[in-house]
Design a protein around this motif. Structure first.
Motif, PDB file in Angstrom:
ATOM      1  N   LEU A 247       0.824  -1.213   0.000  1.00  0.00           N
ATOM      2  CA  LEU A 247       0.000   0.000   0.000  1.00  0.00           C
ATOM      3  C   LEU A 247       0.862   1.270   0.000  1.00  0.00           C
ATOM      4  N   PHE A 248       2.108   1.150   0.489  1.00  0.00           N
ATOM      5  CA  PHE A 248       3.031   2.290   0.424  1.00  0.00           C
ATOM      6  C   PHE A 248       3.220   2.749  -1.022  1.00  0.00           C
ATOM      7  N   LEU A 249       3.159   1.800  -1.960  1.00  0.00           N
ATOM      8  CA  LEU A 249       3.390   2.120  -3.368  1.00  0.00           C
ATOM      9  C   LEU A 249       2.420   3.172  -3.883  1.00  0.00           C
ATOM     10  N   PHE A 250       1.193   3.156  -3.352  1.00  0.00           N
ATOM     11  CA  PHE A 250       0.162   4.046  -3.885  1.00  0.00           C
ATOM     12  C   PHE A 250       0.343   5.480  -3.401  1.00  0.00           C
ATOM     13  N   ILE A 251       0.717   5.653  -2.141  1.00  0.00           N
ATOM     14  CA  ILE A 251       0.955   7.014  -1.659  1.00  0.00           C
ATOM     15  C   ILE A 251       2.231   7.556  -2.294  1.00  0.00           C
ATOM     16  N   GLN A 252       3.197   6.682  -2.578  1.00  0.00           N
ATOM     17  CA  GLN A 252       4.410   7.118  -3.265  1.00  0.00           C
ATOM     18  C   GLN A 252       4.118   7.527  -4.708  1.00  0.00           C
ATOM     19  N   ARG A 253       3.216   6.806  -5.362  1.00  0.00           N
ATOM     20  CA  ARG A 253       2.862   7.150  -6.742  1.00  0.00           C
ATOM     21  C   ARG A 253       2.227   8.532  -6.787  1.00  0.00           C
ATOM     22  N   VAL A 254       1.367   8.830  -5.820  1.00  0.00           N
ATOM     23  CA  VAL A 254       0.711  10.131  -5.757  1.00  0.00           C
ATOM     24  C   VAL A 254       1.738  11.246  -5.547  1.00  0.00           C
ATOM     25  N   ARG A 255       2.792  10.947  -4.777  1.00  0.00           N
ATOM     26  CA  ARG A 255       3.818  11.947  -4.475  1.00  0.00           C
ATOM     27  C   ARG A 255       4.985  11.915  -5.458  1.00  0.00           C
ATOM     28  N   GLY A 256       4.918  11.006  -6.418  1.00  0.00           N
ATOM     29  CA  GLY A 256       5.978  10.923  -7.409  1.00  0.00           C
ATOM     30  C   GLY A 256       7.281  10.399  -6.855  1.00  0.00           C
ATOM     31  N   LEU A 257       7.205   9.520  -5.853  1.00  0.00           N
ATOM     32  CA  LEU A 257       8.391   8.957  -5.214  1.00  0.00           C
ATOM     33  C   LEU A 257       8.637   7.531  -5.696  1.00  0.00           C
ATOM     34  N   ARG A 258       9.861   7.065  -5.545  1.00  0.00           N
ATOM     35  CA  ARG A 258      10.220   5.702  -5.922  1.00  0.00           C
ATOM     36  C   ARG A 258      10.304   4.828  -4.673  1.00  0.00           C
ATOM     37  N   PHE A 259       9.898   3.582  -4.843  1.00  0.00           N
ATOM     38  CA  PHE A 259       9.976   2.625  -3.734  1.00  0.00           C
ATOM     39  C   PHE A 259      11.432   2.213  -3.540  1.00  0.00           C
ATOM     40  N   ARG A 260      11.869   2.195  -2.277  1.00  0.00           N
ATOM     41  CA  ARG A 260      13.264   1.889  -1.968  1.00  0.00           C
ATOM     42  C   ARG A 260      13.350   0.769  -0.941  1.00  0.00           C
ATOM     43  N   TRP A 261      14.536   0.203  -0.827  1.00  0.00           N
ATOM     44  CA  TRP A 261      14.775  -0.846   0.165  1.00  0.00           C
ATOM     45  C   TRP A 261      14.512  -0.318   1.582  1.00  0.00           C
ATOM     46  N   GLN A 262      14.787   0.981   1.788  1.00  0.00           N
ATOM     47  CA  GLN A 262      14.558   1.588   3.098  1.00  0.00           C
ATOM     48  C   GLN A 262      13.083   1.543   3.491  1.00  0.00           C
ATOM     49  N   ASP A 263      12.200   1.562   2.495  1.00  0.00           N
ATOM     50  CA  ASP A 263      10.765   1.510   2.784  1.00  0.00           C
ATOM     51  C   ASP A 263      10.376   0.150   3.366  1.00  0.00           C
ATOM     52  N   ILE A 264      11.005  -0.901   2.861  1.00  0.00           N
ATOM     53  CA  ILE A 264      10.750  -2.238   3.385  1.00  0.00           C
ATOM     54  C   ILE A 264      11.262  -2.343   4.819  1.00  0.00           C
ATOM     55  N   LYS A 265      12.464  -1.816   5.051  1.00  0.00           N
ATOM     56  CA  LYS A 265      13.043  -1.840   6.393  1.00  0.00           C
ATOM     57  C   LYS A 265      12.190  -1.030   7.364  1.00  0.00           C
ATOM     58  N   TYR A 266      11.717   0.128   6.906  1.00  0.00           N
ATOM     59  CA  TYR A 266      10.866   0.960   7.762  1.00  0.00           C
ATOM     60  C   TYR A 266       9.561   0.248   8.087  1.00  0.00           C
ATOM     61  N   SER A 267       8.937  -0.340   7.074  1.00  0.00           N
ATOM     62  CA  SER A 267       7.686  -1.061   7.282  1.00  0.00           C
ATOM     63  C   SER A 267       7.878  -2.197   8.287  1.00  0.00           C
ATOM     64  N   PHE A 268       8.986  -2.911   8.141  1.00  0.00           N
ATOM     65  CA  PHE A 268       9.274  -4.015   9.059  1.00  0.00           C
ATOM     66  C   PHE A 268       9.461  -3.507  10.496  1.00  0.00           C
ATOM     67  N   SER A 269      10.050  -2.324  10.637  1.00  0.00           N
ATOM     68  CA  SER A 269      10.276  -1.769  11.977  1.00  0.00           C
ATOM     69  C   SER A 269       8.964  -1.392  12.659  1.00  0.00           C
ATOM     70  N   LYS A 270       7.886  -1.231  11.874  1.00  0.00           N
ATOM     71  CA  LYS A 270       6.578  -0.861  12.423  1.00  0.00           C
ATOM     72  C   LYS A 270       5.612  -2.050  12.435  1.00  0.00           C
ATOM     73  N   ILE A 271       6.163  -3.250  12.427  1.00  0.00           N
ATOM     74  CA  ILE A 271       5.334  -4.444  12.334  1.00  0.00           C
ATOM     75  C   ILE A 271       4.395  -4.588  13.518  1.00  0.00           C
TER      76      ILE A 271
END
Length: 257
Positions: free
Chosen positions: A68-92
């Motif tokens: 679901l992070f992909l969709f808010i990033q698309r709206v903001r014109g951002l690229r998905f990064r490895w850091q996003d996966i790490k961040y998501s995991f930290s908020k599990i």
């Protein structure tokens, strides 16, 4: 209506050249979640199976939120990064905690609307809108987690405020989701009409049919075809809807500053 037209225009523009990618990741994540959930059937009873089932559920929540992070990033014109996966995991833990609370609320509301099961049409409509409501709620939760707003009370209250404030816009934007879900359920009801009379509900009839599919070869082919069409169209609608909701969220966030 002006707000809907504005968000619709932005959504169409944002999806140009990116729709296939979002579609693929959404379908892949759902397939992975389905496989993980299905694998629990083969686990033997015991403490180990309970632990593995819990682990699978946590992984599924993590996958769903991260995609679901992909969709808010698309709206903001951002690229998905490895850091996003790490961040998501930290908020599990936050994801699991809010997931349990929302699932409990959804279960309570499903039990409430079950009173209308004797009137299939009304029950079907209520169930579809209930699904849309919780789909929106969890989408907004995922977008908030992406923005590092991870207080449980905020994750419960703020999405509800966004839904209330933008209710008419969200209902219009989710119209295709509601219509398609309704048509799919009506179509399946017709397909399984002979079984529903025996097993009371569409769900029970479908489960019984799956268990005895070898005895219904002709209908099986039709079910497979209908199922493929449903999945293809469903994900087209979901990609649009999640992007649409991301725009609603972004607009609401801008206004609240």
């Amino acid at each position: 209506m002006n707000q809907y037209q504005e968000i619709l225009s932005m959504t169409k523009h944002q999806l140009k050249g990116h729709f296939i990618g979002l579609y693929g990741w959404s379908m892949l994540s759902t397939l992975l979640i389905t496989l993980l959930n299905s694998s629990t059937v083969f686990l033997k009873a015991g403490i180990s199976s309970i632990v593995l089932s819990l682990l699978y559920s946590i992984i599924c929540v993590f996958i769903n939120t991260t995609v679901l992070f992909l969709f808010i990033q698309r709206v903001r014109g951002l690229r998905f990064r490895w850091q996003d996966i790490k961040y998501s995991f930290s908020k599990i833990l936050v994801q699991v905690g809010i997931g349990i609370l929302i699932s409990f609320i959804q279960l309570c509301m499903q039990l409430f609307i079950s009173m209308f099961m004797q009137v299939p049409f009304i029950y079907m409509i209520l169930a579809i809108f209930l699904n849309l409501f919780f789909l929106c709620w969890y989408a907004f939760v995922a977008y908030m987690i992406y923005d590092q707003d991870t207080k449980i009370i905020d994750l419960l209250k703020k999405p509800l405020h966004i839904i209330k404030t933008n209710f008419s816009c969200i209902m219009i934007g989710g119209g295709c989701y509601v219509l398609w879900d309704f048509l799919a359920q009506v179509g399946l009801s017709k397909l399984f009409s002979t079984y529903i009379s025996e097993y009371d509900t569409l769900e029970n009839a479908f489960l019984s049919f799956i268990q005895n599919m070898s005895n219904h070869v002709n209908v099986s082919v039709m079910v497979i075809i209908v199922g493929i069409i449903f999945i293809i169209v469903q994900f087209i609608i979901l990609v649009f809807l999640y992007t649409f909701l991301a725009n609603v969220y972004e607009k609401e966030k801008t206004l609240s500053r």
